[in-house]
Design a protein around this motif. Structure first.
Motif, PDB file in Angstrom:
ATOM      1  N   SER A   1      49.679  82.946 -17.058  1.00  0.00           N
ATOM      2  CA  SER A   1      50.640  81.917 -16.667  1.00  0.00           C
ATOM      3  C   SER A   1      52.070  82.434 -16.611  1.00  0.00           C
ATOM      4  O   SER A   1      53.011  81.655 -16.483  1.00  0.00           O
ATOM      5  N   SER A   2      52.250  83.728 -16.674  1.00  0.00           N
ATOM      6  CA  SER A   2      53.579  84.331 -16.637  1.00  0.00           C
ATOM      7  C   SER A   2      54.320  83.956 -15.359  1.00  0.00           C
ATOM      8  O   SER A   2      53.714  83.774 -14.297  1.00  0.00           O
ATOM      9  N   GLY A   3      55.630  83.890 -15.450  1.00  0.00           N
ATOM     10  CA  GLY A   3      56.467  83.620 -14.292  1.00  0.00           C
ATOM     11  C   GLY A   3      56.341  84.692 -13.219  1.00  0.00           C
ATOM     12  O   GLY A   3      56.677  84.460 -12.058  1.00  0.00           O
ATOM     13  N   TYR A   4      55.842  85.862 -13.616  1.00  0.00           N
ATOM     14  CA  TYR A   4      55.635  86.948 -12.655  1.00  0.00           C
ATOM     15  C   TYR A   4      54.762  86.490 -11.489  1.00  0.00           C
ATOM     16  O   TYR A   4      54.967  86.909 -10.349  1.00  0.00           O
ATOM     17  N   TYR A   5      53.794  85.636 -11.759  1.00  0.00           N
ATOM     18  CA  TYR A   5      52.829  85.227 -10.739  1.00  0.00           C
ATOM     19  C   TYR A   5      53.358  84.141  -9.795  1.00  0.00           C
ATOM     20  O   TYR A   5      52.720  83.829  -8.807  1.00  0.00           O
ATOM     21  N   ARG A   6      54.523  83.561 -10.126  1.00  0.00           N
ATOM     22  CA  ARG A   6      55.096  82.541  -9.248  1.00  0.00           C
ATOM     23  C   ARG A   6      55.699  83.183  -8.002  1.00  0.00           C
ATOM     24  O   ARG A   6      56.242  84.281  -8.051  1.00  0.00           O
ATOM     25  N   GLU A   7      55.610  82.456  -6.893  1.00  0.00           N
ATOM     26  CA  GLU A   7      56.173  82.941  -5.638  1.00  0.00           C
ATOM     27  C   GLU A   7      57.688  83.041  -5.771  1.00  0.00           C
ATOM     28  O   GLU A   7      58.354  82.123  -6.240  1.00  0.00           O
ATOM     29  N   LYS A   8      58.236  84.158  -5.335  1.00  0.00           N
ATOM     30  CA  LYS A   8      59.687  84.387  -5.365  1.00  0.00           C
ATOM     31  C   LYS A   8      60.298  83.937  -4.040  1.00  0.00           C
ATOM     32  O   LYS A   8      59.609  83.855  -3.025  1.00  0.00           O
ATOM     33  N   LYS A   9      61.605  83.675  -4.053  1.00  0.00           N
ATOM     34  CA  LYS A   9      62.282  83.227  -2.834  1.00  0.00           C
ATOM     35  C   LYS A   9      62.077  84.202  -1.690  1.00  0.00           C
ATOM     36  O   LYS A   9      61.841  83.802  -0.556  1.00  0.00           O
TER      37      LYS A   9
ATOM     38  N   GLU B   1      42.508  80.740  -7.459  1.00  0.00           N
ATOM     39  CA  GLU B   1      43.893  81.105  -7.770  1.00  0.00           C
ATOM     40  C   GLU B   1      43.946  82.012  -8.998  1.00  0.00           C
ATOM     41  O   GLU B   1      44.655  83.013  -9.023  1.00  0.00           O
ATOM     42  N   TYR B   2      43.173  81.669 -10.029  1.00  0.00           N
ATOM     43  CA  TYR B   2      43.111  82.498 -11.238  1.00  0.00           C
ATOM     44  C   TYR B   2      42.611  83.901 -10.905  1.00  0.00           C
ATOM     45  O   TYR B   2      43.136  84.895 -11.385  1.00  0.00           O
ATOM     46  N   ARG B   3      41.597  83.974 -10.055  1.00  0.00           N
ATOM     47  CA  ARG B   3      41.042  85.284  -9.659  1.00  0.00           C
ATOM     48  C   ARG B   3      42.083  86.130  -8.926  1.00  0.00           C
ATOM     49  O   ARG B   3      42.085  87.346  -9.052  1.00  0.00           O
ATOM     50  N   THR B   4      42.981  85.488  -8.147  1.00  0.00           N
ATOM     51  CA  THR B   4      44.031  86.270  -7.481  1.00  0.00           C
ATOM     52  C   THR B   4      44.962  86.887  -8.520  1.00  0.00           C
ATOM     53  O   THR B   4      45.385  88.029  -8.367  1.00  0.00           O
ATOM     54  N   LYS B   5      45.249  86.139  -9.571  1.00  0.00           N
ATOM     55  CA  LYS B   5      46.112  86.660 -10.640  1.00  0.00           C
ATOM     56  C   LYS B   5      45.406  87.781 -11.390  1.00  0.00           C
ATOM     57  O   LYS B   5      46.005  88.816 -11.706  1.00  0.00           O
ATOM     58  N   GLN B   6      44.135  87.574 -11.676  1.00  0.00           N
ATOM     59  CA  GLN B   6      43.350  88.572 -12.386  1.00  0.00           C
ATOM     60  C   GLN B   6      43.250  89.861 -11.576  1.00  0.00           C
ATOM     61  O   GLN B   6      43.436  90.962 -12.101  1.00  0.00           O
ATOM     62  N   SER B   7      42.986  89.722 -10.289  1.00  0.00           N
ATOM     63  CA  SER B   7      42.896  90.884  -9.411  1.00  0.00           C
ATOM     64  C   SER B   7      44.241  91.594  -9.316  1.00  0.00           C
ATOM     65  O   SER B   7      44.311  92.824  -9.373  1.00  0.00           O
ATOM     66  N   GLU B   8      45.291  90.821  -9.178  1.00  0.00           N
ATOM     67  CA  GLU B   8      46.627  91.419  -9.091  1.00  0.00           C
ATOM     68  C   GLU B   8      46.962  92.196 -10.362  1.00  0.00           C
ATOM     69  O   GLU B   8      47.487  93.303 -10.299  1.00  0.00           O
ATOM     70  N   LEU B   9      46.665  91.612 -11.515  1.00  0.00           N
ATOM     71  CA  LEU B   9      46.926  92.302 -12.783  1.00  0.00           C
ATOM     72  C   LEU B   9      46.150  93.615 -12.842  1.00  0.00           C
ATOM     73  O   LEU B   9      46.708  94.662 -13.196  1.00  0.00           O
TER      74      LEU B   9
END
Length: 186
Positions: free
Chosen positions: A56-64, A110-118
């Motif tokens: 749930s880190s802010g890292y995973y939020r879309e940036k401007k 969505e969770y899997r995208t974060k997991q894969s990205e990590l």
């Protein structure tokens, strides 16, 4: 406690397997770069599955600067997506992880995208470290396979997850809104 021990064992096993790869294959050439990436992908997959973080880190939020995905499109993400279709990765991925258009499945996606990205981010940094070592010790030309495969197998998958996640989040919002409308009519 059990999970911490398991994660520690995964790190130790990964280190030992990497050492064995270095010892028997060396650190130069395509074979080393390819096997290192596959080895790390396997170990990091086991690591992220064991970790079970909520990511749930802010890292995973879309940036401007990422809005609308134009940057990723300019970097060729649509071509990369086509390559994944051509080689059959998308079909294989959809077969092993089917997704329905309901909030629960979309949240899992969505969770899997974060997991894969990590996972790809961890591998990106590890392989970058190897690339730097090889470039310093043997010359930049000797690190080409490590760099090229790191871009293809790790950087582009990270960009793809960051490109897809906002679209999945939009689908989640639409699906949740549809669910609310349906529950009010029933």
């Amino acid at each position: 406690m059990k999970r911490k021990v398991t994660i520690g064992l995964i790190v130790i096993a990964t280190t030992l397997l990497t050492y064995g790869l270095i010892r028997y294959v060396g650190v130069l050439g395509f074979l080393f770069a390819w096997v290192l990436n596959l080895l790390l992908m396997t170990c990091v997959f086991i690591f992220t599955e064991t970790l079970k973080s909520d990511l749930s880190s802010g890292y995973y939020r879309e940036k401007k600067w990422e809005r609308n995905g134009k940057l990723y499109e300019n970097l060729g993400i649509n071509f990369f997506r086509k390559v994944l279709v051509w080689i059959g990765w998308e079909k294989l991925n959809k077969k092993s992880n089917p997704v329905k258009n309901d909030p629960q499945d979309l949240n899992l996606l969505e969770y899997r995208t974060k997991q894969s990205e990590l996972g790809h981010l961890i591998i990106l940094f590890v392989v970058f470290g190897f690339s730097l070592f090889v470039a310093i010790e043997y010359g930049a030309k000797e690190a080409i396979w490590l760099i090229a495969l790191n871009i293809i197998l790790n950087l582009y998958p990270i960009l793809l997850q960051r490109y897809n996640r906002p679209r999945i989040q939009k689908a989640i919002r639409v699906s949740n809104s549809r669910e609310k409308r349906l529950s009010k009519t029933v």
